[in-house]
Write a protein that holds these residues in place. Structure first.
Motif, PDB file in Angstrom:
ATOM      1  N   UNK A  28       0.907  -1.084  -0.181  1.00  0.00           N
ATOM      2  CA  UNK A  28       0.164  -0.080  -0.074  1.00  0.00           C
ATOM      3  C   UNK A  28       0.767   1.407  -0.064  1.00  0.00           C
ATOM      4  N   UNK A  29       0.621   2.323  -0.603  1.00  0.00           N
ATOM      5  CA  UNK A  29       0.999   3.604  -0.376  1.00  0.00           C
ATOM      6  C   UNK A  29       1.031   4.123   0.743  1.00  0.00           C
ATOM      7  N   UNK A  30       1.837   4.869   1.335  1.00  0.00           N
ATOM      8  CA  UNK A  30       1.821   5.248   2.645  1.00  0.00           C
ATOM      9  C   UNK A  30       0.487   5.995   3.135  1.00  0.00           C
ATOM     10  N   UNK A  31       0.093   7.008   2.162  1.00  0.00           N
ATOM     11  CA  UNK A  31      -1.310   7.782   2.440  1.00  0.00           C
ATOM     12  C   UNK A  31      -2.240   7.196   2.128  1.00  0.00           C
ATOM     13  N   UNK A  32      -2.446   5.778   1.889  1.00  0.00           N
ATOM     14  CA  UNK A  32      -3.690   5.275   1.347  1.00  0.00           C
ATOM     15  C   UNK A  32      -5.003   5.371   2.021  1.00  0.00           C
ATOM     16  N   UNK A  33      -4.729   5.668   3.639  1.00  0.00           N
ATOM     17  CA  UNK A  33      -5.993   5.990   4.055  1.00  0.00           C
ATOM     18  C   UNK A  33      -6.574   7.443   4.083  1.00  0.00           C
ATOM     19  N   UNK A  34      -5.902   8.229   3.361  1.00  0.00           N
ATOM     20  CA  UNK A  34      -6.495   9.466   2.820  1.00  0.00           C
ATOM     21  C   UNK A  34      -7.618   9.211   1.990  1.00  0.00           C
ATOM     22  N   UNK A  35      -7.675   8.109   1.347  1.00  0.00           N
ATOM     23  CA  UNK A  35      -8.692   7.702   0.386  1.00  0.00           C
ATOM     24  C   UNK A  35      -9.570   7.014   1.387  1.00  0.00           C
ATOM     25  N   UNK A  36     -11.113   7.663   1.201  1.00  0.00           N
ATOM     26  CA  UNK A  36     -11.891   7.281   2.378  1.00  0.00           C
ATOM     27  C   UNK A  36     -12.369   5.500   2.154  1.00  0.00           C
ATOM     28  N   UNK A  37     -12.143   4.923   1.010  1.00  0.00           N
ATOM     29  CA  UNK A  37     -12.745   3.897   0.831  1.00  0.00           C
ATOM     30  C   UNK A  37     -11.724   2.857   1.492  1.00  0.00           C
ATOM     31  N   UNK A  38     -10.279   3.276   1.669  1.00  0.00           N
ATOM     32  CA  UNK A  38      -9.391   2.518   2.134  1.00  0.00           C
ATOM     33  C   UNK A  38      -8.942   2.717   3.455  1.00  0.00           C
ATOM     34  N   UNK A  39     -10.066   3.341   4.336  1.00  0.00           N
ATOM     35  CA  UNK A  39      -9.834   3.660   5.824  1.00  0.00           C
ATOM     36  C   UNK A  39      -9.556   2.475   6.776  1.00  0.00           C
ATOM     37  N   UNK A  40     -10.138   1.407   6.273  1.00  0.00           N
ATOM     38  CA  UNK A  40      -9.822   0.176   7.239  1.00  0.00           C
ATOM     39  C   UNK A  40      -9.136  -0.796   6.589  1.00  0.00           C
ATOM     40  N   UNK A  41      -8.592  -0.371   5.463  1.00  0.00           N
ATOM     41  CA  UNK A  41      -7.606  -1.497   4.746  1.00  0.00           C
ATOM     42  C   UNK A  41      -6.325  -1.424   5.578  1.00  0.00           C
ATOM     43  N   UNK A  42      -5.751  -2.824   5.570  1.00  0.00           N
ATOM     44  CA  UNK A  42      -4.567  -2.980   6.427  1.00  0.00           C
ATOM     45  C   UNK A  42      -3.302  -3.807   5.666  1.00  0.00           C
ATOM     46  N   UNK A  43      -2.419  -3.759   6.060  1.00  0.00           N
ATOM     47  CA  UNK A  43      -1.294  -4.571   5.488  1.00  0.00           C
ATOM     48  C   UNK A  43       0.013  -3.767   5.400  1.00  0.00           C
ATOM     49  N   UNK A  44       0.590  -4.457   4.482  1.00  0.00           N
ATOM     50  CA  UNK A  44       2.379  -3.537   4.248  1.00  0.00           C
ATOM     51  C   UNK A  44       2.371  -2.439   3.483  1.00  0.00           C
ATOM     52  N   UNK A  45       3.176  -1.432   3.950  1.00  0.00           N
ATOM     53  CA  UNK A  45       3.305  -0.091   3.119  1.00  0.00           C
ATOM     54  C   UNK A  45       4.583  -0.555   1.951  1.00  0.00           C
ATOM     55  N   UNK A  46       4.552  -0.052   0.850  1.00  0.00           N
ATOM     56  CA  UNK A  46       5.440  -0.432  -0.090  1.00  0.00           C
ATOM     57  C   UNK A  46       6.728   0.598   0.233  1.00  0.00           C
ATOM     58  N   UNK A  47       7.961  -0.144   0.501  1.00  0.00           N
ATOM     59  CA  UNK A  47       9.054   0.441   0.981  1.00  0.00           C
ATOM     60  C   UNK A  47       9.686   1.793   0.134  1.00  0.00           C
ATOM     61  N   UNK A  48       9.454   1.487  -1.077  1.00  0.00           N
ATOM     62  CA  UNK A  48      10.279   2.933  -1.799  1.00  0.00           C
ATOM     63  C   UNK A  48       8.968   3.278  -2.960  1.00  0.00           C
ATOM     64  N   UNK A  49       8.160   4.317  -2.807  1.00  0.00           N
ATOM     65  CA  UNK A  49       7.162   4.648  -3.658  1.00  0.00           C
ATOM     66  C   UNK A  49       7.615   5.302  -4.781  1.00  0.00           C
ATOM     67  N   UNK A  50       8.708   6.305  -4.519  1.00  0.00           N
ATOM     68  CA  UNK A  50       9.316   7.019  -5.410  1.00  0.00           C
ATOM     69  C   UNK A  50      10.778   6.774  -5.616  1.00  0.00           C
ATOM     70  N   UNK A  51      11.383   7.309  -6.691  1.00  0.00           N
ATOM     71  CA  UNK A  51      12.878   7.285  -6.791  1.00  0.00           C
ATOM     72  C   UNK A  51      13.619   8.674  -6.124  1.00  0.00           C
ATOM     73  N   UNK A  52      14.722   8.515  -6.168  1.00  0.00           N
ATOM     74  CA  UNK A  52      15.729   9.727  -5.562  1.00  0.00           C
ATOM     75  C   UNK A  52      15.096  11.149  -5.950  1.00  0.00           C
ATOM     76  N   UNK A  53      14.590  11.346  -7.153  1.00  0.00           N
ATOM     77  CA  UNK A  53      14.048  12.475  -7.640  1.00  0.00           C
ATOM     78  C   UNK A  53      12.553  12.711  -7.349  1.00  0.00           C
ATOM     79  N   UNK A  54      11.837  11.886  -6.536  1.00  0.00           N
ATOM     80  CA  UNK A  54      10.719  12.199  -5.851  1.00  0.00           C
ATOM     81  C   UNK A  54       9.931  11.552  -7.116  1.00  0.00           C
ATOM     82  N   UNK A  55      10.064  10.802  -8.213  1.00  0.00           N
ATOM     83  CA  UNK A  55       9.106  10.566  -9.268  1.00  0.00           C
ATOM     84  C   UNK A  55       8.525   9.059  -8.631  1.00  0.00           C
ATOM     85  N   UNK A  56       7.370   9.035  -9.029  1.00  0.00           N
ATOM     86  CA  UNK A  56       6.626   7.627  -8.613  1.00  0.00           C
ATOM     87  C   UNK A  56       7.269   6.271  -9.656  1.00  0.00           C
ATOM     88  N   UNK A  57       7.680   5.378  -8.963  1.00  0.00           N
ATOM     89  CA  UNK A  57       8.193   4.373  -9.398  1.00  0.00           C
ATOM     90  C   UNK A  57       7.221   3.255 -10.339  1.00  0.00           C
TER      91      UNK A  57
END
Length: 476
Positions: A168-197
């Motif tokens: 999961x992306x780190x801020x997934x719970x900001x999306x209302x439908x995912x407020x109660x979703x649980x699990x692992x966050x993705x370790x590296x969502x973006x690269x060194x330049x802040x671009x989504x992988x």
């Protein structure tokens, strides 16, 4: 399938797995590409592993002049998959010894009456080495598609769905439908330049579809395939066991990953898990893959084997209008059901802040699979960073900004539609058995579509709506 994107993805996955020498499997008009570990075969533990090792050692010592140490087991067996890795030669020397080893073992397999050995395939999420398209930004004012179904979440009565994917992306719970979703966050969502992988948000997108179709669902997402959405078969079976050991066997497993193979056989590395699954009441809902092929894509193709047809549902994708298969979708008698999978809208990120993404693949002037509708091969027009010949033309890859929602296509996303419909059926009718819920859901399905001359069963969520016709000439 058109091989261009596959070769682009081969390079991408190899960079993400620098310590593993990868090779391309055979490819022709009837067989989809696959990836596997160079210089390694898999065998079942015990006597069969010994037969394989001795046969291969004798063959290579006699015909290739290799010293016996070139054929060896790679470390002790430490997991429940019942599989041994056998290294054959040195993959850094350039020659791939796996095809030779497989040929040498055919006579031994004939004597045993069963397959003894297989390649160590790369299992990948079903928009990875067989990509349909890449995500397209959608304004946060636009509703998800499928839209959220009526109903409320109740932890005590909710169906349990386990998603094995990217985390999961780190801020997934900001999306209302995912407020109660649980699990692992993705370790590296973006690269060194802040671009989504590439493929960041894949697991989040799937969880969003599940939560929309089945609001009363406990969704857990595990980061099983973080490295470019890919994992070796020898490791994948163990990760499946780890997931159910950690969370308990759920009602439903939603799996948008797999691989083709050279023949019609399944994956040796998954045999132990599939046997364990068969003895449980858990239902595996698995993506059929995006090769536009009838080649079996495993583990979805286990649905076509009598011993597993009760425990597995394989899912193909419908086109955006819902009337026929999507151009990229795999097909064949082993694909049990089709569901909307083209231009669905779900959460790619939360709403914390916009994030940039650079396209990796270029679109095509016409459908790469020969379809004549306005498909995702052409829409929206963009140039990708991995595309062959881009540097010679000076074309810069297109960059977009994601601000929460995205539109995405693939059997990856038709899969959680079906998983969600089964979960919704369970909670609506207080069904405790997900396989019985699946059977009743399919028996009550009234929609059919024609796929390659066959009438197939179609499931469409009540809140899903056909996507509008698009102009392929419009750029991102």
């Amino acid at each position: 399938m058109a091989p261009q994107r596959f070769h682009e993805q081969f390079d991408h996955i190899q960079r993400a797995m620098p310590d593993v020498a990868l090779a391309l499997g055979p490819y022709d008009d009837d067989t989809a590409h696959f990836l596997y570990e160079k210089g390694v075969v898999l065998a079942r533990d015990g006597e069969e592993a010994r037969v394989v090792e001795d046969t291969v050692r004798a063959h290579f010592t006699a015909t290739e002049g290799l010293v016996p140490d070139h054929v060896r087991r790679d470390g002790p067996h430490t997991n429940r998959t019942g599989v041994t890795r056998i290294r054959i030669g040195d993959p850094t020397e350039g020659t791939d010894t796996v095809p030779h080893a497989l040929r040498a073992l055919r006579e031994a397999e004939d004597r045993q009456g069963r397959r003894l050995v297989g390649r160590n395939h790369v299992v990948h999420i079903a928009v990875n080495a067989c990509p349909s398209d890449e995500p397209v930004p959608v304004p946060r004012t636009q509703p998800p598609n499928p839209a959220a179904a009526e109903g409320r979440y109740d932890a005590d009565s909710a169906a349990r769905v386990l998603v094995l994917d990217t985390g999961l992306v780190h801020d997934h719970r900001d999306y209302p439908l995912l407020a109660h979703t649980t699990g692992d966050t993705q370790p590296a969502e973006t690269d060194a330049d802040g671009v989504l992988r590439q493929y960041s948000g894949h697991g989040t997108f799937i969880a969003g579809i599940l939560a929309a179709v089945a609001p009363n669902t406990n969704v857990t997402v595990r980061n099983t395939m973080n490295d470019a959405g890919a994992i070796l078969e020898s490791e994948f079976g163990a990760r499946l066991f780890e997931a159910v050991d950690e969370d308990g066997w759920p009602d439903i497993i939603s799996l948008s990953a797999g691989t083709t193979t050279e023949g019609a056989d399944g994956l040796i590395g998954l045999e132990a898990f599939m046997r364990a699954l068969r003895e449980r009441r858990t239902l595996l809902v698995a993506a059929a893959g995006n090769n536009s092929s009838n080649a079996r894509f495993w583990p979805a193709a286990y649905a076509g084997l009598p011993e597993y047809e009760d425990s597995v549902v394989s899912v193909g994708a419908l086109s955006a209008d819902g009337e026929s298969e999507a151009c990229f979708s795999n097909h064949g008698p082993w694909v049990r059901v089709f569901a909307p999978g083209e231009r669905l809208t779900s959460a790619l990120t939360g709403f914390a802040a916009p994030v940039p993404y650079v396209y990796q693949h270029s679109t095509y002037d016409a459908c790469r699979f020969g379809f004549d509708y306005s498909c995702t091969c052409q829409f929206p027009r963009h140039t990708g960073a991995l595309s062959e010949g881009r540097e010679s033309t000076g074309a810069k890859p297109h960059q977009v900004m994601f601000d929460g929602l995205a539109q995405w296509s693939g059997t990856s996303f038709a899969t959680p539609v079906v998983a969600g419909l089964v979960a919704a059926r369970m909670t609506a009718y207080q069904e405790r058995d997900p396989r019985a819920a699946r059977d009743r859901l399919l028996a009550s399905a009234t929609h059919r579509a024609e796929v390659r001359g066959a009438r197939v069963t179609v499931l469409r969520p009540p809140t899903w709506r056909p996507a509008p016709v698009v102009d392929p000439a419009v750029p991102v």
